[in-house]
Design a protein around this motif. Structure first.
Motif, PDB file in Angstrom:
ATOM      1  N   LYS A 105      56.362  32.724  41.061  1.00  0.00           N
ATOM      2  CA  LYS A 105      57.020  32.495  42.351  1.00  0.00           C
ATOM      3  C   LYS A 105      58.278  31.648  42.170  1.00  0.00           C
ATOM      4  N   ALA A 106      58.192  30.613  41.323  1.00  0.00           N
ATOM      5  CA  ALA A 106      59.367  29.772  41.060  1.00  0.00           C
ATOM      6  C   ALA A 106      60.456  30.581  40.357  1.00  0.00           C
ATOM      7  N   GLN A 108      60.986  33.736  40.790  1.00  0.00           N
ATOM      8  CA  GLN A 108      61.573  34.563  41.843  1.00  0.00           C
ATOM      9  C   GLN A 108      62.575  33.755  42.668  1.00  0.00           C
ATOM     10  N   ILE A 109      62.179  32.552  43.073  1.00  0.00           N
ATOM     11  CA  ILE A 109      63.045  31.714  43.903  1.00  0.00           C
ATOM     12  C   ILE A 109      64.344  31.385  43.160  1.00  0.00           C
ATOM     13  N   ASP A 111      65.767  33.197  41.044  1.00  0.00           N
ATOM     14  CA  ASP A 111      66.398  34.461  40.647  1.00  0.00           C
ATOM     15  C   ASP A 111      66.339  34.665  39.130  1.00  0.00           C
ATOM     16  N   PRO A 140      61.915  25.143  41.003  1.00  0.00           N
ATOM     17  CA  PRO A 140      63.216  25.810  40.821  1.00  0.00           C
ATOM     18  C   PRO A 140      64.336  24.778  40.808  1.00  0.00           C
TER      19      PRO A 140
END
Length: 177
Positions: A105-106, A108-109, A111, A140
């Motif tokens: 998830k991190a 993804q955040i 990018d 992130p």
């Protein structure tokens, strides 16, 4: 860690100090241990990229060498924080089979989803089923030039220690002739 160094230099410069000339005056006992630990990490990254083989115990050994170097220099400003952060990262490695767990998830955040294939990673793995996840990379970190990262709490503590170290050791050096 590069960005934490830059932040430290900028703060020192804003305080009227000259951080660049101070670099030549850094006194770090047993500095060879620091270079050995960092060198092992760099060599391991290249080895894993070339062979696809991971050597987790080598990474743990590199962190132990870094911790030893920092313990020797713990009296210097900010180094206790760097030692604490490095110890947190070492704990994450020890509890997770020698690899740092990373939150998808991190990624993804930040990018950085393209970095989620850990099949040939020397030091990272998915966080999903790992132990003590809060020590892993889940924060992130965004930079003004777009080179984003995912950091661990240990990385942030190391960064704070590096900033303190740079700001506290920098001062105007006046040579009297």
């Amino acid at each position: 860690m590069f960005y934490f160094l830059i932040i430290g230099f900028l703060i020192a410069a804003l305080k009227g100090n000259n951080p660049i000339t101070t670099l030549q005056h850094i006194e770090f006992r047993a500095s060879y241990l620091l270079f050995i630990g960092l060198g092992i990490q760099i060599a391991l990254a290249y080895y894993t990229a070339a062979t696809g083989e991971s050597l987790p115990y080598v990474l743990e050994a590199a962190f132990i060498v870094l911790v030893l170097s920092l313990m020797i220099n713990r009296g210097k400003p900010g180094i206790k924080l760097v030692l604490a952060g490095c110890s947190l990262n070492l704990a994450a490695l020890l509890f997770n089979g020698g690899k740092m767990p990373v939150s998808y998830k991190a990624l993804q955040i930040a990018d950085l989803e393209h970095l989620s294939d850990y099949s040939s990673a020397s030091r990272h793995q998915h966080m999903d089923s790992q132990h003590i996840q809060w020590l892993g990379d889940w924060i992130p970190f965004f930079t003004p030039i777009g080179t984003n990262y995912v950091l661990s709490p240990g990385d942030l503590v190391i960064g704070a220690g590096l900033i303190i170290y740079i700001v506290r050791i920098t001062k105007w050096r006046v040579t009297v002739i």
